[in-house]
Design a protein around this motif. Structure first.
Motif, short mmCIF file in Angstrom:
data_model
loop_
_atom_site.label_atom_id
_atom_site.label_comp_id
_atom_site.label_asym_id
_atom_site.label_seq_id
_atom_site.Cartn_x
_atom_site.Cartn_y
_atom_site.Cartn_z
N LYS A 89 0.80 -1.12 0.03
CA LYS A 89 0.15 0.13 0.04
C LYS A 89 0.86 1.36 0.00
N LYS B 54 -5.63 -7.52 1.19
CA LYS B 54 -5.60 -6.05 0.77
C LYS B 54 -4.17 -5.56 0.84
N SER B 55 -3.98 -4.56 0.27
CA SER B 55 -2.56 -4.18 0.02
C SER B 55 -1.78 -3.76 1.10
N GLU C 271 -6.19 -1.75 -7.64
CA GLU C 271 -5.39 -0.76 -6.72
C GLU C 271 -3.95 -0.83 -7.13
N VAL D 45 -8.65 2.15 -2.44
CA VAL D 45 -9.79 1.59 -2.80
C VAL D 45 -10.91 2.35 -2.22
N LEU E 70 -13.38 2.64 -5.74
CA LEU E 70 -12.14 2.25 -6.80
C LEU E 70 -13.12 1.27 -7.74
#
Length: 813
Positions: free
Chosen positions: A561, A605-606, A672, A679, A691
């Motif tokens: 991220k 998730k990132s 992403e 997001v 997103l």
């Protein structure tokens, strides 16, 4: 002459004609055959002339001693015993150098036989040495066996010279009896091969070196090199067959029918496709058994496996269905050779796969009968090739992997011993100094923290290393704020240094955290179940004095991220982003397939994808992970947990969790990565906050060019981008049943990386092998260039992206 005699004569004539034809099929541009230590050239079987290394300038140090042997010829040899009568002894690091006339794949064959020479100055059986070539380690501290042997490698040579380097080990020497450097058709080794389910370390084959581990002819017959256009030796499958009493060996050379569009004799000779090992259904007419062959291999490597098939049985092709397995993993189900060869009787066919061997050092190849309606109870195979693929460090020698594993175990044992001593000392100090206080205050606090019958969180389980709190406090300078490297829902993450200098990440649960004991327990238990290069490793934990602390390996480059947005960290290029996607998918694939029940991450998730010093991706944070459904169930019913913006809509509405929930979240991460934006971004105008919603709206409008991270513009190939967007789009299907499995996503990402190549095109010159492959095989090499996103040679990018999304609706490859 009887009928049987005529048949044998017919086969002999056909074989001779085929071999005459084969001899004209391939003319190697480079064809170096060297007899080492011999004073003169030597002609071997098939009129192959091996030149003396004494009369040619291949060797960098010609003054090295060579010896001639007068011992009797070895009793048996797969390449002809004459080559084993002399050897070149090398007392120091020495190079054999060969000029390369045509870049591409070459066979490198090394001949070894430690015979006893005339004079006793050297005992060849005591030699120990290493061999390298073109940046690859072929052999490390190698000691040849007592029988003649040939080591064969396929190397993609991209320079005008090939240098073979022999390096004696300490207090030893090197030797070689003969060697070959011979170009072979590039199509013999494909650009890439599809990994079987469970494989996790495959990045294509263009730049890899391969070592022949097994080249097997079925039908219990060997094929000598002089009966192969590329001078390969094919060993009999008899010694490798399991349950010999269930198989039958078949020979029918006259049935083989090489077609224009099928494999040539360079892929495999008539003697391979014309013999087979099949299920003996005369003894077992109703049996549906697997034919299985077993091979010993080096663990820790990936292997390229080629299956050769040819229907030489005059069976109805529409009823001949097979299932193909590697180590119980499916390579292909419901395979029908008739469908692949347009029902041409006797037409050869081959199938390629890649598998990873990580534990027991065995490859089991099984061919079984399909359950397709009307399928005959048949299974057969004509030939098999197994080749070891060089690892990320360019190594092919298994001893290097074994050595590294031994080092790991030694280090682990040392750390464990040291930690044990620290733990004992810490406990003694703690007991002596605070015995009474611990009995009252700490004991009362722990009763509030744990269930009444627990003395520690993991009193009944054996997971990880349990660190004393004092050791963690020392490692983090008593949880100094200057060492905080992250903050999440669980609490703060600190950078720490253990007593032995090991740098770690220490996640400390905050008292007010929404994630409590259940997530703490889940994460430790989950991480203790598996070890994988693309999953963050657990080092230890601490549950002392109401603390919930987990210790992980330290990841130098932090979260994905932070490299996409919201920080001043260097931007990632497109190749790095693809490789990070591939690594993350490998980690998830392992979770989904490595045990009887899938492990569903539930929080992909990132921010939970971490990057090490080489930007290799590792999936982290398993506090919300959950075991997947039972074998006879389609989902797990559970409360919705995860991160907003990444949640599977089907899971949110129905509270039904499956592996496809992770696939949806991964699709969000992919966009992403492509877009380089959060997001959920409340600072953006309405319609752009989410997103996923923004991307889908622009898809409808045919304006996907607007979503690409500006940093990537002009730095990615259209084919690669197109494949990437297509995969991500499929991951975001509303219904889980319409999404691909993570294994399919992984394969497609590998393909997108392959399409990207090593470098991009400049002007009209193709500057890499991948681009060359694209040109030669009709694959477009169009790339974006700076300033072309608005108009690509007069074609609007809106139209390009519209065609990209709408025109590529084929099934996931």
């Amino acid at each position: 002459m009887g009928l049987f005699g005529k048949h044998e004569l017919l086969v002999l004539v056909m074989s001779t004609m085929c071999l005459m034809k084969c001899s004209l099929e391939y003319d190697p541009k480079d064809n170096y055959l060297v007899d080492c230590g011999s004073p003169a050239n030597r002609t071997t079987v098939g009129d192959r002339v091996f030149v003396s290394d004494s009369s040619h300038s291949f060797l960098s140090n010609p003054e090295q001693e060579s010896i001639n042997a007068t011992n009797s010829e070895p009793s048996s040899s797969i390449y002809g015993s004459l080559l084993y009568r002399t050897a070149r002894i090398l007392n120091r690091t020495s190079n054999f150098t060969f000029s390369i006339n045509q870049h591409g794949r070459h066979f490198v064959r090394l001949y070894f036989f430690p015979f006893v020479p005339d004079h006793q100055t050297y005992n060849l059986s005591s030699s120990k040495f290493s061999v390298s070539a073109h940046g690859f380690t072929l052999l490390k501290d190698f000691q040849p066996g007592v029988t003649p042997s040939v080591k064969e490698y396929s190397i993609n040579i991209t320079s005008d010279e090939l240098v073979l380097t022999f390096t004696p080990s300490a207090n030893s020497f090197a030797f070689v009896n003969a060697l070959e450097v011979v170009s072979h058709p590039d199509e013999l080794i494909p650009v890439s091969a599809q990994p079987v389910e469970g494989s996790t370390n495959h990045h294509g084959l263009i730049a890899q070196a391969l070592e022949t581990v097994a080249r097997i002819n079925m039908g219990n017959q060997s094929v000598s090199p002089d009966n192969d256009t590329l001078w390969r030796a094919w060993n009999s499958d008899g010694p490798f067959v399991k349950r010999n009493n269930f198989v039958r060996f078949v020979t029918n050379l006259s049935a083989v029918n090489y077609t224009e569009n099928g494999p040539s004799v360079d892929i495999a000779p008539l003697s391979v496709y014309g013999t087979a090992t099949k299920l003996d259904n005369e003894q077992n007419p109703s049996a549906r058994l697997n034919n299985t062959w077993s091979f010993n291999v080096d663990p820790g490597f990936s292997y390229f496996v080629r299956f050769h098939f040819c229907d030489i049985f005059q069976l109805p092709p529409s009823d001949l269905w097979l299932n193909i397995y590697l180590n119980s993993m499916s390579v292909k189900k419901d395979f029908n050779i008739g469908l692949e060869t347009s029902n041409v009787y006797g037409a050869p066919y081959f199938l390629d796969a890649v598998t990873r061997v990580s534990r027991d050092g065995m490859i089991n190849v099984s061919i079984g009968t399909s359950n397709v309606y009307n399928a005959l109870p048949e299974s057969f195979l004509n030939g098999l090739e197994i080749m070891k693929i060089s690892n990320s460090k360019g190594n092919l020698d298994g001893s290097l992997t074994s050595l590294s594993k031994k080092k790991v175990w030694v280090i682990a044992a040392s750390v464990a011993g040291a930690l044990f001593i620290i733990g004992v000392l810490g406990c003694l100090i703690f007991i002596l100094c605070r015995r009474n206080k611990r009995k009252s205050k700490a004991g009362h606090a722990k009763q509030e923290y744990l269930s009444p019958d627990e003395s520690t969180i993991f009193s009944k389980s054996k997971v990880g290393y349990r660190f004393p709190l004092i050791a963690i406090q020392e490692a983090t300078d008593r949880f100094s704020e200057s060492l905080v490297i992250g903050i999440g829902g669980f609490g703060k993450v600190y950078k720490g240094t253990l007593f032995d200098g090991t740098v770690v990440a220490v996640k400390r649960g905050a008292p007010q955290s929404n994630q409590g004991l259940a997530e703490f327990r889940t994460e430790i238990e989950m991480l203790s179940q598996f070890r994988h290069r693309h999953l963050v490793s657990l080092i230890g934990y601490c549950d002392e004095r109401n603390e919930m602390i987990i210790i992980y390996e330290y990841m130098e480059n932090g979260t994905l991220k932070n490299h996409l947005y919201g920080s001043d960290l260097p931007k990632l290029n497109w190749r790095q982003r693809l490789e990070i996607c591939i690594g993350s998918a490998k980690g998830l694939h392992y979770l989904h397939t490595s045990s009887a029940k899938a492990i569903i991450h539930r929080d992909v998730k990132s921010a939970n994808i971490l990057l090490d010093e080489n930007f290799m991706a590792k999936v982290a944070d398993f506090g919300l992970s959950k075991n997947g459904p039972e074998f006879d169930q389609s989902h797990v019913s559970t409360a919705v947990k995860g991160s907003f913006g990444y949640l599977d809509p089907e899971y949110m509405t129905r509270q039904q969790l499956t592996e496809k929930s992770d696939v949806y979240s991964f699709g969000v991460v992919m966009f992403e990565i492509l877009c380089g934006r959060p997001v959920i971004d409340p600072s953006r105008p309405r319609g752009m906050v989410s997103l996923v919603e923004w991307v889908k709206e622009l898809q409808k409008q045919g304006e996907l060019e607007k979503i690409i991270d500006p940093y990537l513009v002009g730095k990615m190939k259209m084919e690669s981008l197109k494949k990437f967007v297509d995969i991500a789009d499929k991951c975001l299907a509303d219904e889980g049943i319409d999404r691909p499995a993570i294994g399919d996503v992984l394969w497609n990402l590998e393909y997108a990386l392959q399409l990207e190549g090593v470098e991009i095109k400049t002007g009209q010159t193709v500057v890499n092998d991948s681009a060359k492959y694209n040109v030669e095989n009709g694959v477009s090499s169009t790339v974006f260039t700076e300033g072309s996103m608005g108009d690509l040679d007069g074609v609007s990018m809106s139209r390009v992206f519209s065609e990209m999304v709408k025109g590529d609706k084929q099934e996931m490859r």
